[in-house]
Scaffold this active site. Sequence first.
Site, short mmCIF file in Angstrom:
data_model
loop_
_atom_site.label_atom_id
_atom_site.label_comp_id
_atom_site.label_asym_id
_atom_site.label_seq_id
_atom_site.Cartn_x
_atom_site.Cartn_y
_atom_site.Cartn_z
N GLU A 1 -17.18 4.48 -4.32
CA GLU A 1 -16.53 3.34 -4.98
C GLU A 1 -17.52 2.19 -5.02
OE1 GLU A 1 -12.76 2.22 -3.31
OE2 GLU A 1 -11.85 4.18 -3.66
N GLN B 1 0.84 -1.21 0.00
CA GLN B 1 0.00 0.00 0.00
C GLN B 1 0.87 1.26 0.00
OE1 GLN B 1 -3.28 0.04 -0.37
NE2 GLN B 1 -3.37 2.29 -0.35
N SER C 1 -5.31 1.68 4.83
CA SER C 1 -6.11 1.01 3.81
C SER C 1 -6.92 -0.13 4.41
CB SER C 1 -5.21 0.45 2.70
OG SER C 1 -5.99 -0.35 1.84
N TRP D 1 -17.27 -0.57 -6.29
CA TRP D 1 -16.62 -1.88 -6.34
C TRP D 1 -16.00 -2.32 -5.01
CZ3 TRP D 1 -15.16 2.68 -8.56
CH2 TRP D 1 -14.01 3.30 -8.02
N HIS D 2 -15.90 -1.40 -4.05
CA HIS D 2 -15.19 -1.72 -2.81
C HIS D 2 -16.18 -2.16 -1.73
CE1 HIS D 2 -11.80 -1.03 0.16
NE2 HIS D 2 -12.86 -1.07 0.96
N HIS E 1 -7.85 -2.53 2.76
CA HIS E 1 -7.36 -3.78 2.14
C HIS E 1 -6.34 -4.50 3.01
CE1 HIS E 1 -9.40 -3.65 -1.78
NE2 HIS E 1 -9.33 -2.32 -1.65
ZN ZN Z 1 -10.75 -1.07 -2.47
#
Ligand code: ZN
Length: 386
Positions: A351, A268, A294, A353-354, A296
């Site tokens: 977003e 990241q 993040s 998609w997240h 993620h």
């Molecule tokens: Zn993402």
Amino acid sequence: MPKRKRIKKRRIKKTIIILIILFVLCFCGYLFYKHKYDYTFKFKKEVIVNIDEKVDSKDYVLEVKNVTVKYPDVDTSTPGVKKIIYTVTDRSKKKHTYTLKLEVKDNIAPNIDAKDSVDVYVGDKVDLNSYIKVSDNVDSNLDVSYDKELDTSKEGNYTITFTVKDKSNNKSIHKITFNVKKKPIADITDLPDGIVGKTSKGYTIENKGGATYVDNILIANKTYVLSSKYGNGLTNETQYAFNEMKKDALAAGFDIRIGSGFRSYSSQKTIYNNYVKRDGQAKADTYSARAGHSEHQTGLAIDICASGYNCITSSFNGTPPANWLSENAYKYGFILRYPEGKTNETGYKFESWHFRYVGKDLASKVYNGGDWITLEAFYGITSEYN
Ligand SMILES: [Zn+2]
């Protein structure tokens, strides 16, 4: 010669002799006086010298006769007007004093000890005085001024001229170039376990194992950070929930896959730094997380792509697979983490998609009948870099 005339002549003679005797006596007296009391002492009455100049009080005496002189010591270590007193003893042992006015002038400029070039960071509060050390042979209170304040709001090199003056108006000048640089973001290596506090809605905030939990739900956003050691791949629940959702999505006609899952702290960091290089930090912060921030890295977040559609880009927003995910993800325990119009809560643009795995209970609450709310609003927390 008649008798009277003779007597007169004798008187005149007598008078002359007396006068001569008196004159001789006076002359002798004069000589005696001159020998005993007469003397000469001439000196300069006013003198100006520089500080610490080596000076002998003898040098200001112009003429000396018939006296012994005691020459005083002269101290020129401090400035100002001083009285130098000569004590003169004549031959009658009588003492006389004479005063010379001696002005000691400070002609030495203050000393400045400073670097020529200094690195500071954007946003630093800079006290310019702390960058120069000043001293002076005389004054301890020196007047320090500079030609302008330092603006650290943006990167660049700024030269500031410092002027230092002492009380005698002697001055020294020094220039320092300040290199205002972007602050490097330090790695987050330590996040000690323990209760941190409560959210504005009264939920407990706690650090555990290098992550922050609010009401036992892991939170990673711009406010809450993960330690650099946290995370080692997608969690099993996340992977399992995605597999379930993938089956149902396929049945609905969408072939979805994970475009981006777990990202380590260091990967990241590389991604973010590349965005900063390309777009600048302010813009990069709107779409990319700094290392440690993040979601993620939690192993609970996934970017979902669908075959036939652009992947991880705003052109995915509003497409049929994006809409299907937005309507169904909560059933598998996922939430749309950055909904549309909630940038001021999440700190990120929309977003589509997240998705973030939180479990089915919380997911259905956050789904909110299709009007997604954010974790920030739900728990009463912020998402802002400090
Ligand atoms: Zn993402």
